[in-house]
Design a protein around this motif. Structure first.
Motif, short mmCIF file in Angstrom:
data_model
loop_
_atom_site.label_atom_id
_atom_site.label_comp_id
_atom_site.label_asym_id
_atom_site.label_seq_id
_atom_site.Cartn_x
_atom_site.Cartn_y
_atom_site.Cartn_z
N LEU A 73 -13.46 -1.52 -4.20
CA LEU A 73 -12.61 -0.85 -3.21
C LEU A 73 -12.83 -1.44 -1.81
CD1 LEU A 73 -12.98 2.77 -4.60
CD2 LEU A 73 -10.86 1.42 -4.52
N GLY A 74 -14.08 -1.80 -1.50
CA GLY A 74 -14.32 -2.46 -0.22
C GLY A 74 -13.65 -3.81 -0.16
N ALA A 75 -13.77 -4.58 -1.25
CA ALA A 75 -13.15 -5.91 -1.30
C ALA A 75 -11.64 -5.82 -1.25
CB ALA A 75 -13.60 -6.65 -2.56
N SER A 76 -11.06 -4.86 -1.98
CA SER A 76 -9.60 -4.76 -2.04
C SER A 76 -9.01 -4.39 -0.69
CB SER A 76 -9.18 -3.73 -3.10
OG SER A 76 -9.55 -2.42 -2.73
N THR A 77 -9.79 -3.70 0.14
CA THR A 77 -9.33 -3.36 1.48
C THR A 77 -9.09 -4.62 2.30
OG1 THR A 77 -10.57 -1.28 1.41
CG2 THR A 77 -9.91 -2.08 3.58
N VAL A 78 -9.93 -5.63 2.08
CA VAL A 78 -9.77 -6.92 2.76
C VAL A 78 -8.66 -7.73 2.10
CG1 VAL A 78 -10.89 -9.09 3.37
CG2 VAL A 78 -12.19 -6.95 3.45
N ARG B 253 -13.97 10.39 -12.58
CA ARG B 253 -12.54 10.58 -12.44
C ARG B 253 -12.03 10.15 -11.07
NH1 ARG B 253 -10.01 9.96 -16.30
NH2 ARG B 253 -8.30 11.44 -15.91
N SER B 254 -12.81 10.46 -10.03
CA SER B 254 -12.40 10.07 -8.68
C SER B 254 -12.31 8.56 -8.54
CB SER B 254 -13.39 10.64 -7.66
OG SER B 254 -13.10 10.16 -6.35
N SER B 255 -13.33 7.85 -9.06
CA SER B 255 -13.32 6.39 -8.97
C SER B 255 -12.20 5.81 -9.80
CB SER B 255 -14.67 5.84 -9.45
OG SER B 255 -15.71 6.21 -8.58
N THR B 256 -11.92 6.42 -10.95
CA THR B 256 -10.82 5.95 -11.80
C THR B 256 -9.51 5.96 -11.03
OG1 THR B 256 -11.88 6.71 -13.85
CG2 THR B 256 -9.48 6.44 -13.89
N ALA B 257 -9.26 7.05 -10.31
CA ALA B 257 -8.01 7.18 -9.56
C ALA B 257 -7.96 6.21 -8.39
CB ALA B 257 -7.86 8.62 -9.05
N ARG B 258 -9.06 6.08 -7.67
CA ARG B 258 -9.09 5.20 -6.50
C ARG B 258 -8.90 3.74 -6.90
NH1 ARG B 258 -14.36 5.68 -3.71
NH2 ARG B 258 -13.36 4.82 -1.84
N VAL B 259 -9.55 3.34 -7.99
CA VAL B 259 -9.41 1.96 -8.46
C VAL B 259 -7.99 1.72 -8.97
CG1 VAL B 259 -10.13 0.31 -10.23
CG2 VAL B 259 -11.85 1.63 -8.97
N ALA B 260 -7.44 2.67 -9.72
CA ALA B 260 -6.08 2.51 -10.24
C ALA B 260 -5.08 2.35 -9.10
CB ALA B 260 -5.71 3.71 -11.11
N ARG B 261 -5.26 3.12 -8.05
CA ARG B 261 -4.36 3.02 -6.89
C ARG B 261 -4.46 1.65 -6.23
NH1 ARG B 261 -6.08 7.25 -4.43
NH2 ARG B 261 -7.21 6.38 -2.67
N ALA B 262 -5.70 1.14 -6.09
CA ALA B 262 -5.90 -0.17 -5.45
C ALA B 262 -5.34 -1.30 -6.31
CB ALA B 262 -7.38 -0.39 -5.18
N VAL B 263 -5.53 -1.21 -7.63
CA VAL B 263 -4.99 -2.23 -8.52
C VAL B 263 -3.47 -2.21 -8.48
CG1 VAL B 263 -4.81 -3.03 -10.90
CG2 VAL B 263 -6.99 -2.17 -10.05
#
Length: 277
Positions: A197-202, A227-237
């Protein structure tokens, strides 16, 4: 004596610099005497052998804490800050600052114009082979850089002073990617998610989007995410795929994130995801 020293080292800049790092306590003649046969040119054109021998000689003169520190520093990718070194290195009863300062004096650690530290590629490759507790060092490295992917850290990028914060985060992209890939390999889901998530922000601002999509899909495929990480990663992908124009694939990830937000009753994030769809 100086021309003789340069000849013994094939005129290689790094080899000369490593030898020069010892001239504060040794004369040129002392350095020549101590080099011994290990630094004699290995064949007419064996410049690689000469450099390897210079590195081995420099390594042999280091104290135990210096060797430990230098090998552990090889875990960083794209440089590091003193703060990161102090957090990742474990040197019992010795100050990390003091040891890093000695390594700078010995030309084994470089200081950039901004004060950022780093190892030359040749030095990093050499000392990485000397690292024994690789897994433990990788875990400390991952834990340190996972802090950049928390909700608080990412949220701070939109506050006052965000330009400085984003610039600092961009400098850590290589470390974030390396930490994420290692976490995926060892099955450490939460570190993998946070560093991604840090990398994807860049990456969403500068690309390459393909890296964000591929690495994110690897993280999303981990079964150990909360579950929280699953959602955050899915949104970034999904966002990376959207930026690449692959909307059908992006929607599947947005749908996955939306399902989690609905499951936990987060109406705010549910609304945001509906906006993507």
């Amino acid at each position: 004596d100086l021309p003789e020293l340069a000849a013994q080292l094939d005129g290689l800049p790094l080899a000369l610099e490593l030898a020069a790092g010892r001239l504060g306590v040794l004369s040129v003649r002392d350095v020549l005497d101590r080099l011994g046969p290990s630094l004699l040119r290995r064949g007419t054109d064996d410049r690689h052998g000469t450099l390897q021998a210079a590195l081995e000689w420099s390594w042999s003169l280091l104290s135990a804490p210096e060797r430990t520190a230098l090998s552990q520093l090889s875990i960083f990718a794209g440089g590091f800050t003193l703060e990161a070194a102090e957090d990742v290195l474990v040197l019992p009863h010795v100050s990390v600052l003091k040891v890093v300062d000695l390594l700078v004096e010995r030309s084994l650690v470089r200081v950039g114009a901004t004060g950022r530290l780093g190892l030359l590629v040749q030095v990093q490759a050499f000392v990485a082979a000397k690292l024994h507790d690789t897994d433990a060092v990788q875990r400390r490295h991952g834990a340190h850089f996972a802090r950049h992917g928390t909700d608080e850290a990412i949220g701070s990028l939109d506050r006052h002073g965000s330009v400085t914060a984003r610039r600092a985060l961009t400098l850590e992209l290589d470390n974030l990617l390396a930490a994420c890939r290692r976490a995926v390999e060892r099955g450490d889901g939460e570190v993998a998610a946070s560093t991604y998530l840090g990398a994807s922000t860049v990456l969403r601002l500068q690309g390459p989007f393909e890296v964000a999509a591929q690495l994110g899909q690897a993280v999303a495929g981990m079964s150990v995410l909360c579950r929280s990480s699953t959602a955050r990663v899915a949104r970034a992908v999904g966002d990376a795929l959207r930026l690449m124009g692959r909307m059908d694939e992006a929607r599947s990830h947005f749908d996955a994130a939306l399902a989690v937000h609905r499951e936990v009753g987060d109406r705010r994030l549910e609304g945001i995801m509906l906006g993507y769809l």
